[in-house]
Design a protein around this motif. Structure first.
Motif, PDB file in Angstrom:
ATOM      1  N   UNK A   1      41.717  43.861  33.952  1.00 51.44           N
ATOM      2  CA  UNK A   1      41.276  43.789  35.390  1.00 51.44           C
ATOM      3  C   UNK A   1      39.863  42.869  35.424  1.00 51.44           C
ATOM      4  N   UNK A   2      39.017  42.753  34.592  1.00 50.09           N
ATOM      5  CA  UNK A   2      37.974  42.154  34.706  1.00 50.09           C
ATOM      6  C   UNK A   2      38.200  40.692  34.699  1.00 50.09           C
ATOM      7  N   UNK A   3      39.426  40.145  33.821  1.00 53.58           N
ATOM      8  CA  UNK A   3      39.657  38.708  33.673  1.00 53.58           C
ATOM      9  C   UNK A   3      40.286  38.469  35.141  1.00 53.58           C
ATOM     10  N   UNK A   4      41.304  39.267  35.554  1.00 49.83           N
ATOM     11  CA  UNK A   4      41.838  39.106  36.780  1.00 49.83           C
ATOM     12  C   UNK A   4      40.678  38.710  37.756  1.00 49.83           C
TER      13      UNK A   4
ATOM     14  N   UNK B   1      48.168  35.035  39.740  1.00 45.33           N
ATOM     15  CA  UNK B   1      48.987  36.066  39.355  1.00 45.33           C
ATOM     16  C   UNK B   1      49.535  36.423  37.973  1.00 45.33           C
ATOM     17  N   UNK B   2      49.564  35.228  37.407  1.00 46.43           N
ATOM     18  CA  UNK B   2      49.853  35.373  35.926  1.00 46.43           C
ATOM     19  C   UNK B   2      48.797  36.041  34.965  1.00 46.43           C
ATOM     20  N   UNK B   3      47.608  35.620  35.211  1.00 49.14           N
ATOM     21  CA  UNK B   3      46.295  36.074  34.634  1.00 49.14           C
ATOM     22  C   UNK B   3      46.133  37.671  34.947  1.00 49.14           C
ATOM     23  N   UNK B   4      46.432  37.889  36.208  1.00 51.04           N
ATOM     24  CA  UNK B   4      46.267  39.205  36.585  1.00 51.04           C
ATOM     25  C   UNK B   4      47.442  40.191  36.179  1.00 51.04           C
ATOM     26  N   UNK B   5      48.601  39.982  35.977  1.00 50.42           N
ATOM     27  CA  UNK B   5      49.527  40.492  35.245  1.00 50.42           C
ATOM     28  C   UNK B   5      49.565  40.786  33.838  1.00 50.42           C
ATOM     29  N   UNK B   6      48.880  39.730  32.983  1.00 54.38           N
ATOM     30  CA  UNK B   6      48.987  39.567  31.716  1.00 54.38           C
ATOM     31  C   UNK B   6      47.658  40.067  31.204  1.00 54.38           C
ATOM     32  N   UNK B   7      46.621  40.170  31.733  1.00 56.22           N
ATOM     33  CA  UNK B   7      45.332  40.340  31.195  1.00 56.22           C
ATOM     34  C   UNK B   7      44.407  41.586  31.945  1.00 56.22           C
TER      35      UNK B   7
END
Length: 269
Positions: free
Chosen positions: A132-135, A124-130
């Motif tokens: 779409x591809x990284x998420x 969730x942290x990755x998806x919120x801060x980075x």
């Protein structure tokens, strides 16, 4: 005339016996329900993070009377109740520090576990801060962990529970989907990210259900209870990102515990 009286008398005797047996059966059922020894294990979804009213004595575990185990115990009055679920718990934390109350007399156990092992907080942290591809890549990594590593960790927990409580009914509860797709959110994650996160939750639940079944435990899917109450639904039973109470983000609200988890557990307890 005499035969009718005898028949009526016999019927009355039978009826009285049936009523007596029914009453005794009801009393026996009540006594059986009251005799349950219940132990609640697991992570933040079982300790009640997100629903508030935390017991200060539980410290960082953040256990609350608003969590489904406490709500069930309050309404069913088991003969004993031990609540060791703890916020942030991994599978190894359950085996290391939560199983002490279990014994041969334990009748009922509940548990949510595996989400922290799979790294959902980091997802969730990755998806919120980075991006779409990284998420999406981080979600794929979590799914890979569910395939390769989580089953063995769940096996270790479930084996330990059964070893300490050989006769207990063990109820394993899953996790809700976070998002209502095509909902009313106008900002935040993309629809592709929300869909991937929901799919990963389903994937985790399916793996957990398989391991639970192989150990003879009962798995309960809570997602149907949260349907219509996901984030972006307009009637949320889950916290979205909360910068003021970051630890409560993506956890059930008080309504999520009482309306989502409690009836799911009650149906299987």
């Amino acid at each position: 005339m005499k035969l009718s009286r005898i028949t009526a008398y016999s019927s009355a005797l039978v009826l009285g016996a049936v009523l007596a047996l029914t009453g005794a059966g009801a009393a026996g059922a009540a006594q059986s329900a009251a005799a349950v020894d219940y132990v609640a294990l697991g992570d933040s979804y079982s300790s009640g993070v997100g629903s508030g009213g935390y017991d200060s004595a539980s410290g960082d575990c953040k256990r609350t009377p608003r969590a489904y185990p406490q709500l069930w115990a309050a309404s069913h009055a088991p003969s004993s109740f031990a609540f060791t679920a703890c916020s942030g718990a991994l599978t190894g934390d359950v085996t290391a520090s939560q199983l002490a109350p279990l014994n041969a007399g334990t009748d009922l156990v509940s548990i949510t576990i595996g989400g922290n092992d799979a790294g959902f907080s980091d997802v969730m942290t990755t998806c919120v801060l980075q991006s779409e591809a990284t998420c999406l890549n981080r979600v794929a990594t979590a799914r890979g962990f569910v395939d390769s590593t989580l089953p063995g960790r769940l096996d270790a927990v479930y084996t330990a529970i059964r070893s300490k409580a050989p006769s207990a009914r063990v109820v394993v509860l899953g996790y809700p989907r976070f998002y209502k797709l095509s909902g009313n959110c106008i900002a935040g994650l993309s629809e592709a990210e929300r869909s991937a996160i929901n799919s990963a939750s389903d994937y985790l639940n399916a793996a957990t259900a398989k391991r639970a079944a192989d150990h003879g435990f009962t798995f309960v899917d809570v997602a149907p209870n949260f349907s219509g109450h996901e984030i972006c639904s307009g009637s949320e039973w889950l916290h979205s990102l909360d910068l003021l109470n970051i630890g409560e983000s993506y956890h059930p609200t008080q309504q999520g515990q009482s309306g989502g988890y409690l009836p799911a557990f009650t149906s299987a307890a």
